[in-house]
Scaffold this active site. Sequence first.
Site, PDB file in Angstrom:
ATOM      1  N   LYS A 177     -18.933  -3.908   3.077  1.00 45.43           N
ATOM      2  CA  LYS A 177     -18.502  -4.058   1.681  1.00 45.43           C
ATOM      3  C   LYS A 177     -17.040  -4.500   1.671  1.00 45.43           C
ATOM      4  O   LYS A 177     -16.133  -3.714   1.905  1.00 45.43           O
ATOM      5  CB  LYS A 177     -18.675  -2.728   0.932  1.00 45.43           C
ATOM      6  CG  LYS A 177     -17.974  -2.660  -0.430  1.00 45.43           C
ATOM      7  CD  LYS A 177     -18.513  -3.666  -1.427  1.00 45.43           C
ATOM      8  CE  LYS A 177     -17.769  -3.576  -2.763  1.00 45.43           C
ATOM      9  NZ  LYS A 177     -16.410  -4.162  -2.701  1.00 45.43           N
ATOM     10  N   GLY A 230      -8.365   2.028   2.970  1.00 49.57           N
ATOM     11  CA  GLY A 230      -7.925   1.801   1.606  1.00 49.57           C
ATOM     12  C   GLY A 230      -6.990   2.899   1.148  1.00 49.57           C
ATOM     13  O   GLY A 230      -6.320   3.551   1.957  1.00 49.57           O
ATOM     14  N   SER A 231      -6.971   3.122  -0.143  1.00 50.55           N
ATOM     15  CA  SER A 231      -6.015   4.064  -0.720  1.00 50.55           C
ATOM     16  C   SER A 231      -6.431   5.513  -0.464  1.00 50.55           C
ATOM     17  O   SER A 231      -7.613   5.825  -0.294  1.00 50.55           O
ATOM     18  CB  SER A 231      -5.896   3.829  -2.222  1.00 50.55           C
ATOM     19  OG  SER A 231      -7.069   4.239  -2.896  1.00 50.55           O
ATOM     20  N   THR A 232      -5.444   6.393  -0.483  1.00 53.16           N
ATOM     21  CA  THR A 232      -5.701   7.810  -0.281  1.00 53.16           C
ATOM     22  C   THR A 232      -6.553   8.378  -1.413  1.00 53.16           C
ATOM     23  O   THR A 232      -7.430   9.224  -1.186  1.00 53.16           O
ATOM     24  CB  THR A 232      -4.374   8.569  -0.157  1.00 53.16           C
ATOM     25  OG1 THR A 232      -3.664   8.077   0.995  1.00 53.16           O
ATOM     26  CG2 THR A 232      -4.597  10.066   0.012  1.00 53.16           C
ATOM     27  N   GLY A 235     -10.047   7.472  -0.777  1.00 56.86           N
ATOM     28  CA  GLY A 235     -10.489   8.235   0.382  1.00 56.86           C
ATOM     29  C   GLY A 235     -10.919   9.643   0.007  1.00 56.86           C
ATOM     30  O   GLY A 235     -11.915  10.166   0.532  1.00 56.86           O
ATOM     31  N   GLU A 252      -8.961   5.504   7.010  1.00 58.62           N
ATOM     32  CA  GLU A 252      -7.616   5.011   7.318  1.00 58.62           C
ATOM     33  C   GLU A 252      -6.986   4.691   5.978  1.00 58.62           C
ATOM     34  O   GLU A 252      -7.391   3.750   5.293  1.00 58.62           O
ATOM     35  CB  GLU A 252      -7.681   3.785   8.233  1.00 58.62           C
ATOM     36  CG  GLU A 252      -6.333   3.452   8.851  1.00 58.62           C
ATOM     37  CD  GLU A 252      -5.616   2.348   8.114  1.00 58.62           C
ATOM     38  OE1 GLU A 252      -4.632   2.683   7.400  1.00 58.62           O
ATOM     39  OE2 GLU A 252      -6.021   1.191   8.232  1.00 58.62           O
ATOM     40  N   CYS A 286      -0.250  -0.848   5.142  1.00 54.99           N
ATOM     41  CA  CYS A 286      -0.078   0.607   5.211  1.00 54.99           C
ATOM     42  C   CYS A 286       0.806   1.025   6.371  1.00 54.99           C
ATOM     43  O   CYS A 286       1.291   2.154   6.409  1.00 54.99           O
ATOM     44  CB  CYS A 286      -1.439   1.297   5.295  1.00 54.99           C
ATOM     45  SG  CYS A 286      -2.526   0.625   6.553  1.00 54.99           S
ATOM     46  N   GLU A 383       4.101   5.490  -1.561  1.00 59.28           N
ATOM     47  CA  GLU A 383       3.734   4.195  -0.984  1.00 59.28           C
ATOM     48  C   GLU A 383       3.754   3.136  -2.079  1.00 59.28           C
ATOM     49  O   GLU A 383       3.001   3.195  -3.049  1.00 59.28           O
ATOM     50  CB  GLU A 383       2.340   4.259  -0.355  1.00 59.28           C
ATOM     51  CG  GLU A 383       1.954   2.945   0.318  1.00 59.28           C
ATOM     52  CD  GLU A 383       0.572   2.999   0.969  1.00 59.28           C
ATOM     53  OE1 GLU A 383       0.402   2.382   2.026  1.00 59.28           O
ATOM     54  OE2 GLU A 383      -0.318   3.651   0.398  1.00 59.28           O
TER      55      GLU A 383
END
Length: 479
Positions: A177, A230-232, A235, A252, A286, A383
């Site tokens: 994806k 991707g983003s936290t 996640g 990650e 990142c 970030e």
Amino acid sequence: MTTDSMPYRLFLDGAYCLGNGGPSRPLINPSTGEAFAEVESAGVDQVALAAESAQRALDGVWRDLVPGKRAEILFRIAAVLRENTEELARLESLQVGKPIGDSRDEVGLGARIFEYYAGGISRFYGQTIPVARGGLDFTLRQPLGVVAAIVPWNFPFAIACWKVAPALAAGNAVLLKPASLSPLTALKLGELAHAAGLPAGVLQVLTGSGGVLGDALVTHPLIRKVSFTGSTSVGRRIMNLASQNLTRISLELGGKSPNIVFADADWEKAADTSPLSVFANIGQDCCARSRVYVERPIYEAFVARFVAATRRLIVGDPFDPATQLGPMVSAEQRSSVEEYLQDARRSGSRIQCGGGRLDSKGFYLEPVILTEVRPEHRCWREEIFGPVAAVVPFDDEASMLSDVNASPYGLSGSVWTRDLSRALRTTRIIQSGVLSVNTHSSVHVEAPFGGFKQSGFGRDLGMAAMEGYSELKNVYVAE
């Protein structure tokens, strides 16, 4: 390259097909701000069909294909990627604004990744274990089954390769994806892998809404693992959803990486190379070393040299070979960075250079260096995911390291020093999954890559990635 030659449909079961997930989605060229293509959107039912097709391909062909044959196919995929470098690179630059030289390098990286894991297949084995009883005890590494790889828009092709290749090498089938902003090179990867001999259904590519398709992938009972970059915040959602079926995950996520320069270091080299450690890919990385700690005796000289080196960077048209930095990926991403800069000004930080838009229709933003930044400032803590670096002086090693580790993130970072004892001491103390000493190079095909704390868990790259896509089975045979 015409729009007619672009991949714009889903790649399922060995062929392109239309999506049924609603209207097609326009793709915007970040260097012009204009739409250049539309891509089909998959429906939730197509996720289920793809998972079922992948399971059939896994059970019918791929799982039991002898390792040598699997290696041959991955080597052929690498060769086909190299043969199509220019097309893949142009697609990458068109969809995300990456400088064409970087895109070509990343296609080459993708090919090397497939070569590495093709060679790793014959070296991926278990062990025999002496046990208290008589007999033979041994371990096997077996594929998980059907896995999902969800990749971001900042390095779309490279990260797709570093998830897909080890999963295939370990004997799994993959549903890939890509991000909605950057689906083209992932679709082309599916097509080229199939053309290189990968059986139909073993690698399929689903395009469309990340929320809708991501949720469907994470919760589908046939999916044995989800690997996400991707983003936290996303996640966290994946982690919650995966608990329903106890689906394995590797994440990650975000980063706020330090760049630490001690006075005894070759600080001139550090200053000259630091711009691309944070501003490469226009800061959308990142691993970007966005928190720069400089020991006070060299602070003023370092900042002056860092600013001068940053001003020499060439920002411009992604298809100009001289360009080092292209546009940001979207108007929204640029606006987000500009909000951080406004907050930094209000907080009293000083902008040493950059921050302006180029005279262009694209989403350009000049790289920014901030000084007079305090630990509580958002630009120091959060970030930004854009071309912003903040530089602070430090006097005490212990206090500096305490501040480094106060971040909720722990992905990457650099330490510059000529003192070997200090290098060993600081790299042990810093809470980060990947560190480099006297260089900013932290991503290597052969070495594990991943984070601590809210930067995620699990590892991409190296043989650790293949281990993460496998089940470890123990067998005991009595005498």
